[in-house]
Write a protein that holds these residues in place. Structure first.
Motif, PDB file in Angstrom:
ATOM      1  N   ARG A 624       2.916  -4.431  13.986  1.00 36.47           N
ATOM      2  CA  ARG A 624       2.357  -4.767  12.552  1.00 36.47           C
ATOM      3  C   ARG A 624       2.875  -6.101  12.389  1.00 36.47           C
ATOM      4  NH1 ARG A 624      -0.968  -2.085   9.731  1.00 36.47           N
ATOM      5  NH2 ARG A 624      -1.678  -4.013   9.316  1.00 36.47           N
ATOM      6  N   TYR A 625       1.748  -7.172  12.243  1.00 31.38           N
ATOM      7  CA  TYR A 625       2.367  -8.556  11.715  1.00 31.38           C
ATOM      8  C   TYR A 625       2.961  -8.498  10.312  1.00 31.38           C
ATOM      9  CZ  TYR A 625      -0.309  -9.908  15.837  1.00 31.38           C
ATOM     10  OH  TYR A 625      -0.602 -10.275  17.089  1.00 31.38           O
ATOM     11  N   GLY A 626       3.813  -9.366   9.944  1.00 24.85           N
ATOM     12  CA  GLY A 626       4.270  -9.561   8.711  1.00 24.85           C
ATOM     13  C   GLY A 626       5.527  -8.561   8.310  1.00 24.85           C
ATOM     14  N   THR A 627       5.922  -7.704   9.433  1.00 21.31           N
ATOM     15  CA  THR A 627       7.206  -6.802   9.219  1.00 21.31           C
ATOM     16  C   THR A 627       8.455  -7.806   9.411  1.00 21.31           C
ATOM     17  OG1 THR A 627       8.394  -4.971   9.949  1.00 21.31           O
ATOM     18  CG2 THR A 627       7.026  -6.112  11.516  1.00 21.31           C
ATOM     19  N   ASP A 628       9.569  -7.457   8.852  1.00 18.44           N
ATOM     20  CA  ASP A 628      10.662  -8.202   9.111  1.00 18.44           C
ATOM     21  C   ASP A 628      11.766  -7.645  10.170  1.00 18.44           C
ATOM     22  OD1 ASP A 628      11.543  -5.992   7.816  1.00 18.44           O
ATOM     23  OD2 ASP A 628      12.610  -7.057   6.146  1.00 18.44           O
ATOM     24  N   LEU A 629      11.106  -6.643  10.866  1.00 18.07           N
ATOM     25  CA  LEU A 629      11.807  -6.345  11.979  1.00 18.07           C
ATOM     26  C   LEU A 629      11.583  -7.054  13.094  1.00 18.07           C
ATOM     27  CD1 LEU A 629      13.390  -3.426  12.535  1.00 18.07           C
ATOM     28  CD2 LEU A 629      11.214  -2.625  13.381  1.00 18.07           C
ATOM     29  N   ALA A 630      12.862  -7.778  13.556  1.00 16.66           N
ATOM     30  CA  ALA A 630      12.776  -8.564  14.621  1.00 16.66           C
ATOM     31  C   ALA A 630      12.411  -8.029  16.074  1.00 16.66           C
ATOM     32  CB  ALA A 630      14.268  -9.351  14.652  1.00 16.66           C
ATOM     33  N   VAL A 631      13.454  -7.265  16.444  1.00 15.92           N
ATOM     34  CA  VAL A 631      13.124  -6.451  17.590  1.00 15.92           C
ATOM     35  C   VAL A 631      13.545  -4.880  17.515  1.00 15.92           C
ATOM     36  CG1 VAL A 631      14.160  -6.144  20.197  1.00 15.92           C
ATOM     37  CG2 VAL A 631      14.365  -8.535  18.902  1.00 15.92           C
ATOM     38  N   PRO A 632      12.132  -4.394  17.446  1.00 18.23           N
ATOM     39  CA  PRO A 632      12.320  -2.881  17.389  1.00 18.23           C
ATOM     40  C   PRO A 632      13.059  -2.224  18.247  1.00 18.23           C
ATOM     41  CG  PRO A 632      10.031  -3.848  17.132  1.00 18.23           C
ATOM     42  CD  PRO A 632      10.812  -4.641  17.942  1.00 18.23           C
ATOM     43  N   TYR A 633      13.819  -1.101  17.825  1.00 20.94           N
ATOM     44  CA  TYR A 633      14.454  -0.509  18.653  1.00 20.94           C
ATOM     45  C   TYR A 633      13.583   0.891  19.061  1.00 20.94           C
ATOM     46  CZ  TYR A 633      15.536   2.645  14.718  1.00 20.94           C
ATOM     47  OH  TYR A 633      15.592   3.507  13.579  1.00 20.94           O
ATOM     48  N   GLN A 634      13.632   1.349  20.109  1.00 20.86           N
ATOM     49  CA  GLN A 634      12.959   2.611  20.555  1.00 20.86           C
ATOM     50  C   GLN A 634      13.170   3.783  19.933  1.00 20.86           C
ATOM     51  OE1 GLN A 634      12.617   2.815  24.725  1.00 20.86           O
ATOM     52  NE2 GLN A 634      10.839   4.173  24.770  1.00 20.86           N
TER      53      GLN A 634
END
Length: 789
Positions: A624-634
């Protein structure tokens, strides 16, 4: 790599030097080379002289060398003949010279042009050599050709652990070893004329060394008949042609475990990955016990692979996750690392003897290369429904350090069929339900699967008990190879973000009117009478503080959309599914850092099967655009999304039970261009395209409805509500991470599946169901030879 006694090398040199190396060079080699083919005969002549001399000297000293290949092999010139492959999707390529099994070479030579001799060409090769006309010629193209040959040998010869290859010019030779860790190439070419003993050591090794030191697997033998089980390189002239003319999917092997227990392969489940240059190269067979030359009756699954030495084996992971406590996980009965000469069979310390590696050149994928359609044989692999004829896809090599791999075996007592061969819609849904339940057990016990694919959720056979369908089957999750252990970190999820005083009652009271007004203005939810319980606001405030408003709106909107809104709605935390859970494990890399070998890649610690993987796994960016999560972990959410994409894939490309592909997607199909486009861009394209399109669908759910759900085959009409609600749940969880939906996905999806199973119609075409069940039984019956039954 070529451990020979120095005295033997000296003895061979004394035997050949007078006639074949009288001065400063091997006499068979021309002083100047105008054409490359002038070197073929010269090399073969000298190599066979050395080979015979070594064989003659070794025959005088029986002992360990009695197990050598010796006189059963010889060097031959094949530069003018292009060998075929048993796999017709492989291009015709031609090595210059080969060390071949003499018996097979002679038999192939005597076959008429009309006979199907192509399938045994690659099976006669012990080692391959690629020639070049000048020593100063650019080596990269020659090495790439050689590596292509070595890959093909590993693909066709399932009892090979590694294979040697050589490049040779007028003076200089390089040695190449190809195993499952990649390619090891000599850094400095050997001048065969200046250092003839080095040349002798290399060539003579193939006459002197035991077969396992030349890459053969001593635990694998060919099953010819009940009283004849023999190594592939020891077949007699009477049986060689018949055995080797049988393709990999029909050949039977007897595999011996470390403790001497033997298993007979009765059906290939997957051997396509034998061609993997650098990886696990997993082979899977259905097997039975083989005792005193007689096959047993109980079916097992034997999986053989090369796991990275730094990670735990699948059996260890299964044990740590208490896999035996869950009926919806494949039952692992034995696991081991293969032992040869009292040493673990690993690429680093054993095969390469600790030598360091160099990175090989990597092929670009050819434009217009069609994906092979092996669905009738490789039933557990994803088979593309569309072609990429007009797309030039370039693969960029990742410069990774050497990874030592261990030869590992796993025995499972669970046998089954791929999802696409479901008998009824209800059976399909029950198998999905059981798969999600198995995944929930793993996560609750500290293991994240990370490779949920159509081949890893199976319709498992239950011959005795435990069936969850009327057909004696249940769903099972298999293949823990890529699983990740979580770190013990007990906490309550979602975590409370506020430590301040509770939200004031006045603010709670003031929240209900504007939210009611908001939903009344929605065209799809008119004239709503909402009753918003105070606990909803306080629960949202507890985990978000002052930012609770948008989350509460989104959660209520999802609740009202599934099922469609009615006149009156009482919104409670129970209705929204808002409750905390206690977790004893965490998959966040901040708590459980990735291994060192993962840190230098852009995909650090993320893995999956691309057609079914989340956009976050494929593209390292939030869904989702707009989230502040840079690189999601699995995390578990990505596996839950993969389950959904498997179901969507089946609904789009299958025409109903039994695995039949929609007519529009067959080679002869002339159906919807839109369907083909959607299938290609969501399942069959390259990783980057898949990531972009899946991310787009989450950002634009109306496109998911129109392009994806709208293209379901009519048979799957009753699954559409399930898919919509599942997709909406994922959108909500991705948008508002680490909140209630994110941490209760398993229970929510299980509830959705149970609700659908309870309401889906049970009417099916009885003739089709009977045909599918008959096929399953016939497959089981065909696993046994006539003498077995």
């Amino acid at each position: 790599m070529f451990p020979m006694e120095e005295t033997l090398v000296d003895a061979i040199w004394d035997k050949v030097k007078g006639a074949h190396h009288p001065e400063s060079r091997w006499s068979a080699f021309p002083d100047s080379v105008r054409k490359e083919h002038e070197l073929y005969g010269a090399f073969v002549s000298v190599a066979n002289v050395i080979h015979r001399a070594a064989e003659e000297l070794c025959s005088q000293h029986p002992g360990e060398n009695s197990a050598r290949l010796g006189g059963s092999t010889r060097w031959v010139d094949y530069h003018s003949k292009a060998p075929d492959s048993a796999d017709k999707t492989i291009a015709r390529i031609r090595p210059d010279c080969l060390l071949a099994h003499s018996l097979l070479h002679d038999r192939v030579k005597n076959l008429s042009p009309d006979e199907a001799k192509g399938v045994i060409w690659w099976l006669q090769i012990v080692a391959a050599l690629e020639m070049k006309r000048r020593d100063n010629e650019e080596w990269e193209g020659v090495v790439k050709q050689l590596i292509g040959y070595l890959r093909q040998i590993l693909r066709e010869q399932l009892d090979r652990r590694f294979v040697f290859g050589f490049t040779l010019g007028p003076r200089c030779m390089s040695v190449c070893l190809h195993d499952r860790s990649g390619v090891l190439l000599t850094s400095t070419p050997i001048d065969i004329h200046k250092f003839p003993k080095h040349f002798i050591r290399i060539i003579a090794s193939f006459a002197v060394l035991a077969p396992h030191k030349l890459g053969f697997d001593p635990s694998m033998k060919i099953y010819v008949q009940p009283n004849e089980v023999v190594e592939s390189y020891r077949l007699t002239s009477e049986t060689a042609l018949d055995v080797f003319a049988t393709d990999s999917y029909k050949k039977r092997w007897v595999i011996t475990l470390n403790d001497g227990t033997q298993y007979l392969t009765v059906k290939v489940m997957s051997v396509a990955r034998a061609r993997v240059m650098r990886g696990r190269a997993t082979l899977v067979w259905a097997v039975v016990r083989f005792i005193d030359g007689q096959p047993g009756k109980e079916i097992f699954v034997l999986k053989q692979s090369w796991r990275p030495e730094s990670i735990k084996s699948e059996g260890e992971l299964y044990s740590e996750a208490n896999g035996s406590d869950c009926e919806f996980l494949a039952r692992i009965t034995l696991y081991e690392d293969a032992i040869i000469d009292d040493m673990v069979d690993r690429t680093g310390a054993f095969i390469r003897a600790g030598l360091s590696d160099s990175l090989p050149p990597v092929d670009k994928q050819r434009p217009g290369a069609k994906r092979p359609r092996l669905e009738s044989e490789e039933r557990f692999l994803h088979v593309a429904s569309t072609d990429d004829d007009e797309i030039d896809r370039i693969t960029t090599p990742r410069m990774r350090a050497f990874v030592s791999r261990v030869h590992t075996r796993v025995i499972m007592s669970t046998y089954g069929w791929p999802l696409k061969y479901f008998a009824t819609l209800k059976e399909l849904l029950v198998v999905f339900l059981n798969g999600v339940q198995g995944h929930e057990h793993l996560c609750n016990n500290g293991l994240l699967h990370r490779d949920i694919s159509a081949g890893n959720v199976i319709i498992a056979r239950c011959p005795d008990k435990g069936a969850t369908t009327p057909f004696g089957t249940k769903g099972c999750l298999i293949d823990l190879d890529r699983s990740k252990l979580g770190a013990r970190h007990t906490r309550t999820l979602p975590p409370a973000q506020t430590q301040n005083d509770p939200i004031p009652e006045a603010e709670i009271a003031s929240f209900s009117p504007p939210i009611t007004s908001y939903f009344r203005r929605r065209k799809n939810l008119p004239k709503l009478s909402l009753s918003l319980q105070p606990e909803v606001i306080s629960s949202a405030y507890d985990v978000l503080g002052a930012d609770y408003y948008s989350y509460t709106i989104a959660a209520i909107e999802y609740s009202l959309a599934f099922p469609p809104a009615q006149e009156d709605h009482i919104i409670t935390t129970e209705r929204l599914g808002w409750h905390s859970v206690q977790r004893s494990f965490d998959f966040d890399p901040a708590v459980n850092p990735p291994k060192d070998e993962d840190k230098d890649t852009s995909k650090a610690s993320r893995t999956g099967t691309p057609p079914y993987a989340s956009a976050e796994v494929l593209g390292a960016a939030p869904v989702r655009y707009g989230t502040d999560l840079a690189v999601p972990y699995q995390d578990a959410i990505h596996d839950i999304e993969s389950f959904l994409w498997i179901l969507v894939n089946i609904c789009m490309i299958r025409s109903g039970p039994g695995g039949a592909r929609r007519a529009e997607l067959t080679d002869e199909g002339t159906g919807s261009t839109m369907l083909r486009n959607v299938v290609y861009h969501v399942f069959d394209s390259d990783d980057a395209t898949l990531a972009v399109n899946k991310r787009h669908l989450f950002a634009h759910p109306h496109d998911f409805e129109e392009d994806v759900v709208g293209n379901f085959h009519p048979y799957f009409h009753h699954i559409k509500p399930l898919v919509r609600e599942w997709f909406g749940l994922l959108r909500l969880a991705y948008t508002h991470r680490e909140l209630y939906e994110y941490h209760t996905l398993h229970r929510r999806v299980i509830t959705l599946l149970e609700k659908t199973i309870a309401t889906v119609p049970t009417e099916e075409d009885e003739d089709i169901v009977e045909m599918i069940l008959d096929k399953r039984q016939k497959e089981l019956d065909d696993m046994f030879l006539p003498s077995d039954t």
